[in-house]
Design a protein around this motif. Structure first.
Motif, PDB file in Angstrom:
ATOM      1  N   PHE A   3      30.867  34.698  36.292  1.00 11.69           N
ATOM      2  CA  PHE A   3      31.967  34.291  35.411  1.00 11.69           C
ATOM      3  C   PHE A   3      32.567  35.471  34.666  1.00 11.69           C
ATOM      4  O   PHE A   3      31.857  36.316  34.158  1.00 11.69           O
ATOM      5  N   ASP A   4      33.889  35.506  34.599  1.00 12.09           N
ATOM      6  CA  ASP A   4      34.605  36.577  33.912  1.00 12.09           C
ATOM      7  C   ASP A   4      35.872  35.972  33.294  1.00 12.09           C
ATOM      8  O   ASP A   4      36.713  35.422  34.005  1.00 12.09           O
ATOM      9  N   TRP A   5      35.988  36.065  31.961  1.00 11.51           N
ATOM     10  CA  TRP A   5      37.143  35.499  31.253  1.00 11.51           C
ATOM     11  C   TRP A   5      38.462  36.068  31.755  1.00 11.51           C
ATOM     12  O   TRP A   5      39.429  35.330  31.932  1.00 11.51           O
ATOM     13  N   GLU A   7      39.191  37.506  34.696  1.00 14.80           N
ATOM     14  CA  GLU A   7      39.484  37.005  36.046  1.00 14.80           C
ATOM     15  C   GLU A   7      39.983  35.570  35.992  1.00 14.80           C
ATOM     16  O   GLU A   7      40.960  35.223  36.632  1.00 14.80           O
ATOM     17  N   MET A   8      39.285  34.738  35.217  1.00 17.94           N
ATOM     18  CA  MET A   8      39.649  33.326  35.111  1.00 17.94           C
ATOM     19  C   MET A   8      41.062  33.167  34.557  1.00 17.94           C
ATOM     20  O   MET A   8      41.853  32.373  35.051  1.00 17.94           O
ATOM     21  N   SER A  12      44.148  31.684  36.620  1.00 21.10           N
ATOM     22  CA  SER A  12      44.827  30.522  36.031  1.00 21.10           C
ATOM     23  C   SER A  12      46.330  30.744  35.966  1.00 21.10           C
ATOM     24  O   SER A  12      47.114  29.854  36.302  1.00 21.10           O
ATOM     25  N   TYR A 128      38.571  37.665  44.072  1.00 18.85           N
ATOM     26  CA  TYR A 128      37.913  37.171  42.863  1.00 18.85           C
ATOM     27  C   TYR A 128      36.698  36.300  43.187  1.00 18.85           C
ATOM     28  O   TYR A 128      36.566  35.790  44.290  1.00 18.85           O
ATOM     29  N   GLU A 129      35.837  36.106  42.172  1.00 17.01           N
ATOM     30  CA  GLU A 129      34.641  35.261  42.303  1.00 17.01           C
ATOM     31  C   GLU A 129      35.040  33.783  42.389  1.00 17.01           C
ATOM     32  O   GLU A 129      35.956  33.341  41.687  1.00 17.01           O
ATOM     33  N   ASN A 132      35.192  31.612  39.100  1.00 14.93           N
ATOM     34  CA  ASN A 132      36.394  31.816  38.297  1.00 14.93           C
ATOM     35  C   ASN A 132      37.590  31.071  38.893  1.00 14.93           C
ATOM     36  O   ASN A 132      38.425  30.538  38.159  1.00 14.93           O
TER      37      ASN A 132
END
Length: 191
Positions: A3-5, A7-8, A12, A128-129, A132
């Motif tokens: 998890f990475d803010w 990236e998310m 988004s 990206y992961e 995310n």
């Protein structure tokens, strides 16, 4: 990595620009006038399931037909490029038939989880992961649900000009993302 803010948030914003639910408010209002009630919950859930399923099986489908993720990402950058041009220039390059039902087709698919969204999800998967991307999909589906529930209020609040400005701003963002995706993946096509 996990998890990475950042990236998310990036994912988004990319999905928000591609789905363009605010820019679709006139279409939703028109559908509601033609067909009547739109089942916002059903449309949102189906769109989320389609997007998350495609995140996991989309690449396997590509492998089945002999296409690698980089090639798909480059192709996806072209789709995003043309979607961005539609948003910025106010033109329609892709035309759809008029629907006879609304909640699943055309709201969930292809308005929310259409070709542009699917291409974007696979392109994002290359960089990206997955966690995310899933969180970003769920955030966007929540926004879609809220917009579907309050589409007539949003149209009155923003007006035609406000919707146009938002559409153009997200078009420019989407164009920049398309260029970045192309640049990041085209190198891998030519060893």
């Amino acid at each position: 990595m996990g998890f990475d803010w950042k990236e998310m948030f990036t994912i988004s914003m990319v999905l928000f620009a591609v789905i363009d639910i605010i820019g679709s408010v006139p279409i939703i209002v028109d559908l509601r006038a033609k067909i009547g009630h739109i089942q916002s919950e059903k449309a949102s859930i189906v769109a989320a399931v389609i997007m998350i399923a495609f995140l996991f099986v989309g690449e396997e489908i590509l492998k089945l037909i002999g296409i690698d993720a980089s090639s798909f990402a480059v192709a996806g950058s072209f789709v995003l490029f043309f979607l961005a041009l539609e948003m910025i220039l106010g033109i329609r390059l892709y035309k759809e038939d008029n629907p006879s039902t609304a909640s699943i087709v055309p709201i969930a698919f292809p308005l929310i989880a259409g070709a542009g969204t699917m291409t974007t999800i696979l392109s994002l998967r290359a960089e990206y992961e997955k966690i995310n991307i899933i969180i970003a999909i769920l955030i966007n589906v929540t926004v879609v649900y809220v917009v579907l529930k309050s589409s007539s209020k949003i149209e009155k609040l923003l007006g035609e000009n406000g919707l146009g400005v938002i559409r153009k701003v997200f078009g420019v963002i989407l164009l920049a993302i398309a260029v970045k995706l192309f640049a990041a993946n085209v190198k891998q096509l030519f060893p």
